[in-house]
Write a protein that holds these residues in place. Structure first.
Motif, PDB file in Angstrom:
ATOM      1  N   VAL A   1       2.069  -1.976  -4.606  1.00  0.00           N
ATOM      2  CA  VAL A   1       1.827  -0.703  -5.281  1.00  0.00           C
ATOM      3  C   VAL A   1       2.015   0.424  -4.272  1.00  0.00           C
ATOM      4  N   PHE A   2       2.574   1.538  -4.726  1.00  0.00           N
ATOM      5  CA  PHE A   2       2.641   2.732  -3.886  1.00  0.00           C
ATOM      6  C   PHE A   2       1.268   3.390  -3.875  1.00  0.00           C
ATOM      7  N   ALA A   3       0.811   3.769  -2.683  1.00  0.00           N
ATOM      8  CA  ALA A   3      -0.540   4.272  -2.534  1.00  0.00           C
ATOM      9  C   ALA A   3      -0.579   5.355  -1.464  1.00  0.00           C
TER      10      ALA A   3
ATOM     11  N   CYS B   1      -3.261  -7.257  -9.191  1.00  0.00           N
ATOM     12  CA  CYS B   1      -3.476  -6.043  -9.994  1.00  0.00           C
ATOM     13  C   CYS B   1      -3.805  -4.794  -9.176  1.00  0.00           C
ATOM     14  N   PRO B   2      -3.080  -4.484  -8.107  1.00  0.00           N
ATOM     15  CA  PRO B   2      -3.402  -3.260  -7.364  1.00  0.00           C
ATOM     16  C   PRO B   2      -3.053  -2.005  -8.163  1.00  0.00           C
ATOM     17  N   VAL B   3      -3.964  -1.035  -8.153  1.00  0.00           N
ATOM     18  CA  VAL B   3      -3.784   0.229  -8.875  1.00  0.00           C
ATOM     19  C   VAL B   3      -4.250   1.363  -7.968  1.00  0.00           C
ATOM     20  N   TRP B   4      -3.419   2.379  -7.784  1.00  0.00           N
ATOM     21  CA  TRP B   4      -3.796   3.531  -6.959  1.00  0.00           C
ATOM     22  C   TRP B   4      -4.396   4.626  -7.830  1.00  0.00           C
ATOM     23  N   ASP B   5      -5.607   5.079  -7.465  1.00  0.00           N
ATOM     24  CA  ASP B   5      -6.310   6.154  -8.161  1.00  0.00           C
ATOM     25  C   ASP B   5      -6.324   7.369  -7.250  1.00  0.00           C
ATOM     26  N   ALA B   6      -5.444   8.330  -7.523  1.00  0.00           N
ATOM     27  CA  ALA B   6      -5.326   9.512  -6.664  1.00  0.00           C
ATOM     28  C   ALA B   6      -6.563  10.385  -6.719  1.00  0.00           C
TER      29      ALA B   6
ATOM     30  N   ILE C   1      10.301   5.949   1.285  1.00  0.00           N
ATOM     31  CA  ILE C   1      10.442   6.613   0.001  1.00  0.00           C
ATOM     32  C   ILE C   1       9.079   6.609  -0.680  1.00  0.00           C
ATOM     33  N   SER C   2       8.838   7.600  -1.484  1.00  0.00           N
ATOM     34  CA  SER C   2       7.573   7.671  -2.210  1.00  0.00           C
ATOM     35  C   SER C   2       7.679   6.957  -3.549  1.00  0.00           C
ATOM     36  N   GLY C   3       6.520   6.605  -4.088  1.00  0.00           N
ATOM     37  CA  GLY C   3       6.462   5.956  -5.385  1.00  0.00           C
ATOM     38  C   GLY C   3       6.124   6.939  -6.483  1.00  0.00           C
TER      39      GLY C   3
END
Length: 288
Positions: free
Chosen positions: A240-242, A16-21, A279-281
């Motif tokens: 995940v993209f981070a 469950c990886p999640v990126w929080d900007a 490439i970016s996510g």
């Protein structure tokens, strides 16, 4: 692309990886360890918070909290204090299930699957949590819900029951959240393992973790295989993209289902890796 070690997390079942900007933080769970991790991108410090039950799904909410699927239902989590607040249990009559694989759609609904903790039985479902708190069952007879994402065209949803080794593409109604016609988008029958977590890039391409196969596979927006990243751990669960520019792909692995010998041969199982995919996510969709 050679994956580099990002974090020696040593999770038993990292997922469950999640990126929080906003917080410059990567959140992820250790399902079996019943912990929530908050990896600070700048300092490299990993803060670990306890969970009250087995996890399996994680997303961001517009109010700054996390929304999580646990064995005991859907909850919100305060990422600062770790306080967990119950929202709703889609399956109060199934105590031998836990929630697994959750993402928000572009309109802010939270989707989450359920899975038996006793084995890969076709007793799971896919649910949709509306912004007003109502829960709708969308699919049933699911064994291992995974590979949940929305394509950038806003008209299609991807989802897999991993044991079938097929990633499906559903017609998606943005206004109602309903799904329609289902077609096979990617057939992974040649995988040694099975499709697990997924990330979507800015071109609409998808990156799919192969659990049991030690790889992340890159496909075009049309489902054509573009390349494969080999990982020095066989049990790859998700990616995940981070990073501030969303130009890094973080790959998460686990020790799950490895015997003692395999754990010794794969000392980095349970750790997080990173690559520069070129490439970016896309930023994650938020609940609410």
């Amino acid at each position: 692309m050679e994956p580099q070690l990002l974090l020696a997390a040593q999770t038993e079942l990292g997922e469950c990886p999640v990126w929080d900007a906003d917080r410059n933080t990567l959140f992820f769970m250790d399902i079996i360890g019943q912990t929530l991790h908050a990896y600070d991108w700048a300092s490299g410090k990993d803060r670990v918070m306890p969970l009250p039950a087995l996890g399996g799904a994680l997303a961001l909410s517009r109010d700054g909290r996390l929304i999580a699927g646990l064995q005991t239902g859907i909850h919100t989590i305060d990422p600062l204090s770790g306080a967990v607040t119950f929202l709703v249990d889609p399956e109060p009559d199934k105590p031998d299930h836990r929630l697994n694989e959750g993402k928000c759609d572009p309109q802010g609904r939270f989707w989450v699957g359920s899975i038996s903790i006793l084995g890969r039985f076709p007793t799971g479902c896919l649910y949709r949590l509306e912004k007003d708190g109502r829960v709708t069952q969308v699919l049933d007879r699911i064994s291992v819900p995974n590979t949940l994402a929305w394509q950038p065209d806003g008209q299609h949803m991807l989802f897999a029951d991993s044991v079938t080794k097929q990633v499906w593409r559903f017609r998606y109604d943005a206004e109602t959240g309903a799904i329609g016609e289902r077609k096979v988008f990617i057939d992974t029958s040649d995988y040694k393992g099975m499709p697990d977590g997924i990330a979507v890039d800015a071109d609409g391409g998808v990156w799919i973790a192969e659990f049991g196969g030690g790889a992340v596979h890159h496909y075009s927006a049309q489902g054509k295989l573009e390349g494969t990243v080999r990982v020095p751990a066989s049990q790859v669960t998700s990616c995940v993209f981070a990073g501030p520019d969303l130009d890094r792909l973080v790959i998460i692995t686990t020790k799950r289902l490895l015997d003692d010998r395999a754990r010794q041969e794969q000392p980095h199982s349970g750790d997080l890796f990173i690559i520069e995919p070129g490439i970016s996510g896309l930023p994650p969709h938020l609940y609410g």
